[in-house]
Design a protein around this motif. Structure first.
Motif: not given
Length: 504
Positions: A338-346, A365-368, A394-395
């Motif tokens: 299972a995986g999810i991308g980083d919520p930011r684009f910076t 955001q990261l915790i979210g 985020s972990a």
């Protein structure tokens, strides 16, 4: 007398009319010739050529001050005071050619040959550009003159004048050429901040040359790792073992691909997992970099990092062996991931690991996204063996829901157990360093950032049994280190490392 005077005055007037007419025709021919030159230069003064592994567009345009612009999307442009005269040269570097890039990655000696031939490539392209520009200017002028004058002699004069003007302008540029201008570039676009982003350009170029020379020898040494692994008695993989290669934070370093390919072949890797930041700015020109994924011929599971855009993720998804996860799961080689991308684009330096810490908003955001992935893991019809996040921040929410979390972002390898509630299944967090040596930013220090990756060994129950941390040293450290770690008991503390095994 009056008749003679009238005749003389008439002849004078006729002479003036002829002179005015001749002047008008001359000016008209000149105007038509100049118009034809301008139209011809803009219409035909462009060629495409190969410069090393790049496809480049060369174009010429009228200019008062001359000079050369080297466009490097998405970074901006280098401005060179390369010549004087009424022409300006523009070189726009396009995408990497996949076949030539593959040849470079497969044959380290070809990197040296490509750099040596680059000057010849530019010279050949400029010569073709000059000939094409002259031909286009003359042809357009002839056609325009025939349409305006409907007279072949005047058209010929206009064409000749166009030839003189165009060839003369290019000749002036060639005669005033300043090869040393390459050492005195000016920057535009993002490159205005080049020293802040990647350090002094010339120093890094020199360092990267030495770095590449070292890495060509280092990559050859990686082949010794396989025999090193087989000689370690601590853990002996059985035929049912699943081997996973964890890479992260490539940051456009082309050398990383050759290293990955070597490890995939020597260690019989079943799956490659990439926890993001495969690019630096997530721009369209960078999308060609991910083309090397297909050359691995192994499943490639990827999540987006904060330097990767949606366009980057789409480019990865187009690779035949790639799987992009965005709060989704996939089963590959018997593993459920299972995986999810980083919520930011910076895509800027302020968000690199060297930047100032997280704001509360970013932390939320990261915790979210960690919470989102936790919900996905819990609702999965199959037990999830590995969860992927880019930033280890985020972990936290994944503790107790999955036995292993892989992350990157920090450019620093670290293994730890996530804090858990009583009775929860232990969760191991493995943060990878930078498989690309942090890209160009990794060259800012006295020594380049090492390239790191890990081989993970899963048993037939898809539980992590051991892992090898592989580190490829930088300039002045021409060695490959392997550290074997054995996971004795998932309820115990972090596994202790075995003595590193260097190869030279």
């Amino acid at each position: 007398m009056d008749g003679q005077e009238n005749e003389q005055q008439g002849a004078t007037r006729a002479g003036r009319r002829r002179a005015l007419r001749a002047t008008g025709v001359t000016l008209a021919v000149l105007v038509v010739a100049l118009a034809g030159v301008l139209i011809g230069v803009f219409a035909g003064g462009r060629v495409s050529t190969d410069i090393g592994p790049f496809r480049a567009d060369l174009s010429v345009a009228p200019s008062v001050s001359g000079g050369t612009t080297v466009d490097i999307p998405p970074l901006g442009a280098l401005l060179l005071d390369s010549h004087h005269g009424p022409t300006h040269l523009t070189v726009e570097l396009g995408a990497l050619d996949q076949s030539r890039t593959e040849a470079l990655l497969g044959d380290p000696a070809s990197i040296s040959r490509a750099s040596q031939s680059a000057v010849d490539d530019v010279r050949e392209g400029v010569v073709r550009l000059g000939l094409r520009t002259v031909a286009s200017a003359v042809l357009v002028t002839l056609l325009l003159a025939l349409l305006v004058f409907r007279d072949t002699r005047r058209a010929a004069w206009a064409g000749s004048l166009a030839l003189v003007v165009t060839a003369g302008s290019l000749g002036v540029a060639a005669a005033s050429l300043r090869p040393q201008s390459i050492e005195e570039p000016r920057y535009e676009g993002l490159l205005v901040n080049a020293p802040a982003i990647v350090g002094d350009a010339r120093r890094i170029a020199n360092d990267y040359t030495r770095y590449a020379e070292q890495l060509r020898r280092i990559v050859g040494n990686v082949s010794q790792l396989y025999s090193t692994v087989s000689s370690l008695p601590v853990y002996e993989p059985d035929p049912n073992t699943t081997r996973v290669l964890h890479v992260s934070d490539m940051h456009l370093n082309p050398t990383g691909w050759q290293l990955i390919r070597t490890i995939v072949e020597q260690f019989n890797i079943d799956v490659v997992i990439d926890t993001g930041d495969i690019t630096d700015w997530g721009s369209e020109p960078e999308a060609s970099y991910v083309g090397s994924i297909g050359l691995l011929r192994k499943p490639y599971v990827y999540i987006r990092g904060n330097h990767d855009s949606g366009r980057t993720a789409a480019a990865v998804a187009r690779q035949p062996n790639a799987i992009v996860l965005d709060n989704t799961t996939v089963s590959v080689a018997g593993l459920t991931i299972a995986g999810i991308g980083d919520p930011r684009f910076t895509p800027d330096k302020s968000t690199s690991p060297a930047g100032s810490g997280l704001t509360q908003e970013t932390a939320d955001q990261l915790i979210g996204v960690g919470n989102q992935l936790t919900s996905t893991v819990r609702s999965s019809p199959r037990p999830v063996n590995i969860a992927l996040v880019h930033d280890p921040a985020s972990a936290g929410p994944l503790a107790g829901t999955v036995p292993l979390v892989l992350a990157g972002h920090t450019h620093k390898r670290e293994v730890s157990k996530l804090p858990q509630e009583p009775g929860q299944t232990p969760t191991l967090l493995m943060v990878q360093g930078s498989t690309g040596g942090a890209g160009l930013r990794g060259l800012e220090g006295e020594e380049p950032t090492p390239l790191t990756m890990s081989v993970l060994y899963f048993d037939q129950d898809k539980l992590l049994q051991a892992y090898d941390d592989i580190t490829v040293g930088g300039t002045g450290q021409a060695q490959v280190n392997l550290e074997r770690h054995v996971v004795e008991d998932p309820k115990a503390g972090p596994p202790a490392p075995v003595t590193p095994t260097p190869t030279r």
